[in-house]
Design an enzyme around this catalytic site. Structure first.
Site, PDB file in Angstrom:
ATOM      1  N   ARG A  66     146.280   9.861  43.385  1.00  0.00           N
ATOM      2  CA  ARG A  66     147.101   8.984  44.246  1.00  0.00           C
ATOM      3  C   ARG A  66     148.546   8.955  43.719  1.00  0.00           C
ATOM      4  O   ARG A  66     149.497   8.938  44.483  1.00  0.00           O
ATOM      5  CB  ARG A  66     146.551   7.542  44.272  1.00  0.00           C
ATOM      6  CG  ARG A  66     145.107   7.349  44.674  1.00  0.00           C
ATOM      7  CD  ARG A  66     144.908   7.441  46.178  1.00  0.00           C
ATOM      8  NE  ARG A  66     145.098   8.768  46.706  1.00  0.00           N
ATOM      9  CZ  ARG A  66     144.243   9.801  46.520  1.00  0.00           C
ATOM     10  NH1 ARG A  66     143.160   9.668  45.819  1.00  0.00           N
ATOM     11  NH2 ARG A  66     144.503  10.988  47.058  1.00  0.00           N
ATOM     12  N   GLN A  98     149.784  -5.421  50.359  1.00  0.00           N
ATOM     13  CA  GLN A  98     148.450  -5.081  49.844  1.00  0.00           C
ATOM     14  C   GLN A  98     148.462  -3.644  49.327  1.00  0.00           C
ATOM     15  O   GLN A  98     147.483  -3.181  48.765  1.00  0.00           O
ATOM     16  CB  GLN A  98     147.413  -5.204  50.962  1.00  0.00           C
ATOM     17  CG  GLN A  98     147.290  -6.611  51.513  1.00  0.00           C
ATOM     18  CD  GLN A  98     146.481  -6.627  52.799  1.00  0.00           C
ATOM     19  OE1 GLN A  98     145.273  -6.731  52.779  1.00  0.00           O
ATOM     20  NE2 GLN A  98     147.157  -6.508  53.929  1.00  0.00           N
ATOM     21  N   HIS A 116     147.640  -6.453  45.284  1.00  0.00           N
ATOM     22  CA  HIS A 116     146.518  -5.585  44.903  1.00  0.00           C
ATOM     23  C   HIS A 116     146.896  -4.583  43.815  1.00  0.00           C
ATOM     24  O   HIS A 116     146.187  -3.595  43.611  1.00  0.00           O
ATOM     25  CB  HIS A 116     145.957  -4.858  46.140  1.00  0.00           C
ATOM     26  CG  HIS A 116     145.267  -5.786  47.103  1.00  0.00           C
ATOM     27  ND1 HIS A 116     144.926  -5.437  48.386  1.00  0.00           N
ATOM     28  CD2 HIS A 116     144.852  -7.074  46.950  1.00  0.00           C
ATOM     29  CE1 HIS A 116     144.335  -6.478  48.988  1.00  0.00           C
ATOM     30  NE2 HIS A 116     144.296  -7.472  48.143  1.00  0.00           N
ATOM     31  N   CYS A 124     145.836  -3.214  30.061  1.00  0.00           N
ATOM     32  CA  CYS A 124     144.968  -3.205  28.892  1.00  0.00           C
ATOM     33  C   CYS A 124     143.586  -3.760  29.242  1.00  0.00           C
ATOM     34  O   CYS A 124     143.480  -4.749  29.973  1.00  0.00           O
ATOM     35  CB  CYS A 124     145.660  -4.072  27.840  1.00  0.00           C
ATOM     36  SG  CYS A 124     144.743  -4.252  26.333  1.00  0.00           S
ATOM     37  N   ALA A 225     154.567   1.096  63.198  1.00  0.00           N
ATOM     38  CA  ALA A 225     155.465   0.278  62.380  1.00  0.00           C
ATOM     39  C   ALA A 225     156.845   0.929  62.254  1.00  0.00           C
ATOM     40  O   ALA A 225     157.866   0.241  62.321  1.00  0.00           O
ATOM     41  CB  ALA A 225     154.853   0.066  60.993  1.00  0.00           C
TER      42      ALA A 225
HETATM   43  P1  NAD Z   1     143.432  -0.837  56.575  1.00  0.00           P
HETATM   44  O1  NAD Z   1     143.346   0.617  56.321  1.00  0.00           O
HETATM   45  O2  NAD Z   1     142.181  -1.635  56.573  1.00  0.00           O
HETATM   46  O3  NAD Z   1     144.121  -1.055  58.006  1.00  0.00           O
HETATM   47  C1  NAD Z   1     145.289  -0.391  58.372  1.00  0.00           C
HETATM   48  C2  NAD Z   1     145.817  -1.006  59.639  1.00  0.00           C
HETATM   49  O4  NAD Z   1     147.049  -0.381  59.942  1.00  0.00           O
HETATM   50  C3  NAD Z   1     144.911  -0.828  60.858  1.00  0.00           C
HETATM   51  O5  NAD Z   1     144.806  -2.065  61.520  1.00  0.00           O
HETATM   52  C4  NAD Z   1     145.643   0.199  61.723  1.00  0.00           C
HETATM   53  O6  NAD Z   1     145.484  -0.052  63.108  1.00  0.00           O
HETATM   54  C5  NAD Z   1     147.081  -0.043  61.318  1.00  0.00           C
HETATM   55  N1  NAD Z   1     147.964   1.116  61.441  1.00  0.00           N
HETATM   56  C6  NAD Z   1     147.695   2.424  61.188  1.00  0.00           C
HETATM   57  N2  NAD Z   1     148.785   3.177  61.364  1.00  0.00           N
HETATM   58  C7  NAD Z   1     149.787   2.327  61.718  1.00  0.00           C
HETATM   59  C8  NAD Z   1     151.151   2.499  62.039  1.00  0.00           C
HETATM   60  N3  NAD Z   1     151.739   3.699  62.024  1.00  0.00           N
HETATM   61  N4  NAD Z   1     151.874   1.411  62.373  1.00  0.00           N
HETATM   62  C9  NAD Z   1     151.309   0.175  62.418  1.00  0.00           C
HETATM   63  N5  NAD Z   1     150.013  -0.048  62.125  1.00  0.00           N
HETATM   64  C10 NAD Z   1     149.265   1.003  61.785  1.00  0.00           C
HETATM   65  O7  NAD Z   1     144.492  -1.400  55.539  1.00  0.00           O
HETATM   66  P2  NAD Z   1     144.699  -2.834  54.860  1.00  0.00           P
HETATM   67  O8  NAD Z   1     144.487  -3.901  55.872  1.00  0.00           O
HETATM   68  O9  NAD Z   1     145.985  -2.744  54.130  1.00  0.00           O
HETATM   69  O10 NAD Z   1     143.525  -3.005  53.795  1.00  0.00           O
HETATM   70  C11 NAD Z   1     143.085  -1.962  53.035  1.00  0.00           C
HETATM   71  C12 NAD Z   1     143.196  -2.034  51.536  1.00  0.00           C
HETATM   72  O11 NAD Z   1     143.404  -0.667  51.207  1.00  0.00           O
HETATM   73  C13 NAD Z   1     144.338  -2.732  50.860  1.00  0.00           C
HETATM   74  O12 NAD Z   1     143.796  -3.589  49.945  1.00  0.00           O
HETATM   75  C14 NAD Z   1     145.109  -1.657  50.060  1.00  0.00           C
HETATM   76  O13 NAD Z   1     145.232  -2.009  48.703  1.00  0.00           O
HETATM   77  C15 NAD Z   1     144.265  -0.428  50.124  1.00  0.00           C
HETATM   78  N6  NAD Z   1     144.997   0.813  50.511  1.00  0.00           N
HETATM   79  C16 NAD Z   1     146.309   0.957  50.144  1.00  0.00           C
HETATM   80  C17 NAD Z   1     147.012   2.087  50.559  1.00  0.00           C
HETATM   81  C18 NAD Z   1     148.466   2.197  50.144  1.00  0.00           C
HETATM   82  O14 NAD Z   1     148.849   1.691  49.089  1.00  0.00           O
HETATM   83  N7  NAD Z   1     149.333   2.817  50.962  1.00  0.00           N
HETATM   84  C19 NAD Z   1     146.397   3.064  51.323  1.00  0.00           C
HETATM   85  C20 NAD Z   1     145.033   2.895  51.672  1.00  0.00           C
HETATM   86  C21 NAD Z   1     144.340   1.743  51.256  1.00  0.00           C
END
Ligand code: NAD
Length: 240
Positions: A66, A98, A116, A124, A225
């Protein structure tokens, strides 16, 4: 209800919560798009304390991958627009993510609360306040420079308490406007923030690709977004 955030009204405070969807257009996959997997891995294997205890090499390799991926992705217009807004609003805006990536920071956001955790940090195994920056790989035998104990990714895994919750709670109590962007609202406690803000009188808005009806949300801007957030920010910074 009309979204009426007024940049000149110093009594108004904005709380922004972002999720994986805000980084999707930068090329970081969300959970939802991947059928509940995180980059083809089961959550239980790479995002739980039990998974780390079972196979720490797999977990360390996963977060190393990652971290490597971060070098190939860049902030998109949504990250940039939020940074612009935050610089204008200063302490009147709280940005909680998040996400564990650093795209808000690289987009110019001056202050980001990573509830998160962060890919670019390790912590540590003995004393959680010992945090170490890591830009590349965590080696299997890396140790805490302060006490010599082992290290783990600085990530809130499922079953663990998110970071900076007291500060987040204070900011939720104070906000007049709450907007959540690119989050599926399935991971708690973050998923509960909108209901809490609403119960305290805040106006609640959602920006997302897919939107499901929700009694806590006053206004929905549906779309990517990277397209919707810059327009929304522009509307606040240059109303009329
Ligand atoms: P999720 O994957 O559960 O949901 C993502 C949401 O984003 C969905 O509702 C989807 O419809 C929407 N989405 C997708 N593409 C989009 C766009 N271009 N514009 C607007 N909306 C869009 O993610 P979550 O709710 O953040 O929860 C998942 C957990 O996963 C978090 O705790 C996070 O720590 C972890 N995570 C983080 C990353 C990162 O750091 N980028 C990536 C994957 C998962």
């Amino acid at each position: 209800m009309k979204w009426t955030f007024d940049i000149h009204n110093t009594a108004q405070r904005l709380f922004v919560l972002t999720g994986a969807g805000i980084s999707a257009e930068s090329g970081v996959r969300t959970f939802r798009d991947s059928g509940g997997l995180w980059e083809d891995h089961r959550i239980e294997d790479v995002a739980t304390p039990e998974g780390f205890a079972r196979d720490s090499q797999l977990v360390i390799d996963f977060y190393n991958a990652r971290r490597l991926q971060l070098k190939a992705v860049f902030p998109n217009p949504a990250h940039l627009a939020l940074a612009r807004l935050q610089k204008q609003l200063g302490e009147r805006m709280t940005l909680v993510t998040q996400n564990v990536d650093d795209l808000h920071e690289r987009g110019g956001s001056p202050k980001v609360i990573h509830m998160h955790g962060e890919l670019l940090k390790l912590r540590c195994l003995s004393l959680a306040e010992h945090i170490v920056e890591v830009s590349e790989r965590q080696k299997m035998d890396s140790v805490c420079p302060q006490c010599g104990a082992g290290l783990r990714p600085h990530i809130t895994w499922f079953g663990e308490i998110p970071m900076q919750m007291e500060l987040i709670q204070q900011e939720l109590l104070q906000c007049s406007h709450f907007v959540y962007i690119g989050t599926s609202s399935q991971v708690y406690p973050a998923a509960g923030f909108k209901a809490f803000a609403k119960s305290r009188g805040a106006i609640v808005m959602c920006i997302n690709l897919d939107v499901e009806p929700d009694s806590h949300t006053d206004l929905v801007l549906q779309g990517k977004a990277g397209e919707v957030v810059p327009n929304w920010v522009q509307g606040i910074l240059a109303p009329g």
